[in-house]
Design a protein around this motif. Structure first.
Motif, mmCIF file in Angstrom:
data_model
loop_
_atom_site.group_PDB
_atom_site.id
_atom_site.type_symbol
_atom_site.label_atom_id
_atom_site.label_comp_id
_atom_site.label_asym_id
_atom_site.label_seq_id
_atom_site.Cartn_x
_atom_site.Cartn_y
_atom_site.Cartn_z
ATOM 1 N N UNK A 44 125.334 -2.114 -86.778
ATOM 2 C CA UNK A 44 126.073 -1.158 -87.599
ATOM 3 C C UNK A 44 127.566 -1.425 -87.500
ATOM 4 N N UNK A 45 128.316 -0.825 -88.420
ATOM 5 C CA UNK A 45 129.769 -1.000 -88.393
ATOM 6 C C UNK A 45 130.469 0.356 -88.386
ATOM 7 N N UNK A 46 131.783 0.331 -88.449
ATOM 8 C CA UNK A 46 132.602 1.534 -88.258
ATOM 9 C C UNK A 46 132.424 2.588 -89.348
ATOM 10 N N UNK A 47 131.881 2.218 -90.504
ATOM 11 C CA UNK A 47 131.729 3.234 -91.541
ATOM 12 C C UNK A 47 130.447 4.055 -91.372
ATOM 13 N N UNK A 48 129.610 3.692 -90.384
ATOM 14 C CA UNK A 48 128.409 4.501 -90.139
ATOM 15 C C UNK A 48 128.857 5.873 -89.643
ATOM 16 N N UNK A 49 128.466 6.967 -90.338
ATOM 17 C CA UNK A 49 129.073 8.271 -90.064
ATOM 18 C C UNK A 49 128.407 9.122 -88.973
ATOM 19 N N UNK A 50 127.321 8.651 -88.369
ATOM 20 C CA UNK A 50 126.574 9.503 -87.444
ATOM 21 C C UNK A 50 126.541 8.908 -86.038
ATOM 22 N N UNK A 51 126.184 9.752 -85.050
ATOM 23 C CA UNK A 51 126.048 9.278 -83.680
ATOM 24 C C UNK A 51 124.644 8.758 -83.390
ATOM 25 N N UNK A 52 123.709 9.034 -84.290
ATOM 26 C CA UNK A 52 122.328 8.621 -84.079
ATOM 27 C C UNK A 52 121.729 8.109 -85.387
ATOM 28 N N UNK A 53 120.500 7.641 -85.275
ATOM 29 C CA UNK A 53 119.777 7.137 -86.436
ATOM 30 C C UNK A 53 118.313 7.511 -86.245
ATOM 31 N N UNK A 54 117.773 8.255 -87.195
ATOM 32 C CA UNK A 54 116.354 8.601 -87.148
ATOM 33 C C UNK A 54 115.588 7.599 -87.998
ATOM 34 N N UNK A 55 114.528 7.053 -87.404
ATOM 35 C CA UNK A 55 113.682 6.101 -88.120
ATOM 36 C C UNK A 55 112.217 6.511 -87.990
ATOM 37 N N UNK A 56 111.431 5.997 -88.901
ATOM 38 C CA UNK A 56 109.974 6.124 -88.810
ATOM 39 C C UNK A 56 109.415 4.720 -88.920
ATOM 40 N N UNK A 57 108.540 4.397 -87.980
ATOM 41 C CA UNK A 57 107.882 3.098 -88.075
ATOM 42 C C UNK A 57 106.384 3.302 -88.109
ATOM 43 N N UNK A 58 105.707 2.322 -88.647
ATOM 44 C CA UNK A 58 104.252 2.350 -88.738
ATOM 45 C C UNK A 58 103.738 0.952 -88.438
ATOM 46 N N UNK A 59 102.771 0.866 -87.563
ATOM 47 C CA UNK A 59 102.119 -0.391 -87.216
ATOM 48 C C UNK A 59 100.652 -0.239 -87.558
ATOM 49 N N UNK A 60 100.159 -1.114 -88.441
ATOM 50 C CA UNK A 60 98.773 -1.029 -88.886
ATOM 51 C C UNK A 60 98.113 -2.391 -88.803
ATOM 52 N N UNK A 61 96.810 -2.355 -88.550
ATOM 53 C CA UNK A 61 96.046 -3.591 -88.487
ATOM 54 C C UNK A 61 94.629 -3.303 -88.036
ATOM 55 N N UNK A 62 94.008 -4.318 -87.443
ATOM 56 C CA UNK A 62 92.639 -4.206 -86.958
ATOM 57 C C UNK A 62 92.510 -3.073 -85.936
ATOM 58 N N UNK A 63 91.876 -1.997 -86.356
ATOM 59 C CA UNK A 63 91.636 -0.836 -85.500
ATOM 60 C C UNK A 63 92.914 -0.278 -84.882
ATOM 61 N N UNK A 64 94.035 -0.457 -85.567
ATOM 62 C CA UNK A 64 95.323 0.024 -85.058
ATOM 63 C C UNK A 64 96.020 0.821 -86.146
ATOM 64 N N UNK A 65 96.517 1.970 -85.763
ATOM 65 C CA UNK A 65 97.380 2.750 -86.640
ATOM 66 C C UNK A 65 98.312 3.554 -85.741
#
Length: 159
Positions: free
Chosen positions: A62-83
């Motif tokens: 990230x750079x100086x114009x990022x306005x927040x102290x944190x970042x919320x993300x959502x990730x998903x991992x899917x595959x053989x018998x995995x979610x």
């Protein structure tokens, strides 16, 4: 500005790039340093050694114009018998001092976060990793790139 970005990436290369043991590395670049939630960020990869523990790591630039102290993300991992999926908060700045918790000089910082440690894929096969930000703004300014890595877990010799 370009000189500073080059220096940050050079430092990042020496800090993280010397780890050549990663199995997968996918770089998501965001044009004009703007992560649009509509832009799908995903990759597919093949696991050939199940039962081997892996670390799934996320690098955020990230750079100086990022306005927040944190970042919320959502990730998903899917595959053989995995979610697997989760929404997590990535802390980019110290809450009390406001200082960046990442590496680098100048306006651009690099942050490393562990998504899953010692993760065991149950079967060989193709898996899919998907990532999105879940901040209030649709277009998130100041995020230059995100890197997803999978690497074998380094076990202690005592184990």
């Amino acid at each position: 500005m370009k000189k500073k970005q080059f220096l940050v990436w050079l430092i990042a290369f020496f800090i993280f790039g010397c780890e050549d043991d990663h199995l997968i590395q996918k770089v998501f670049e965001f044009p004009r340093n703007a992560w649009d939630v509509e832009k799908k960020t995903f990759c597919e990869f093949n696991i050939v050694s199940p039962d081997q523990p892996y670390d799934l790591v996320l690098l955020v630039n990230s750079n100086a114009i990022y306005p927040y102290q944190n970042l919320y993300i959502r990730y998903c991992l899917e595959g053989e018998e995995v979610s697997e999926s989760a929404m997590i908060e990535l802390q980019l700045f110290d809450k009390k001092t406001g200082k960046p918790l990442g590496y680098g000089w100048g306006d651009t910082k690099l942050y490393q976060f562990s998504l899953l440690s010692n993760y065991i894929f149950k079967k060989t096969g193709v898996y899919r990793f998907q990532l999105e930000h879940v901040m209030r703004q649709k277009v998130l300014l100041g995020i230059e790139r995100v890197v997803f890595r999978i690497k074998p877990t380094k076990l202690n010799k005592n184990q």
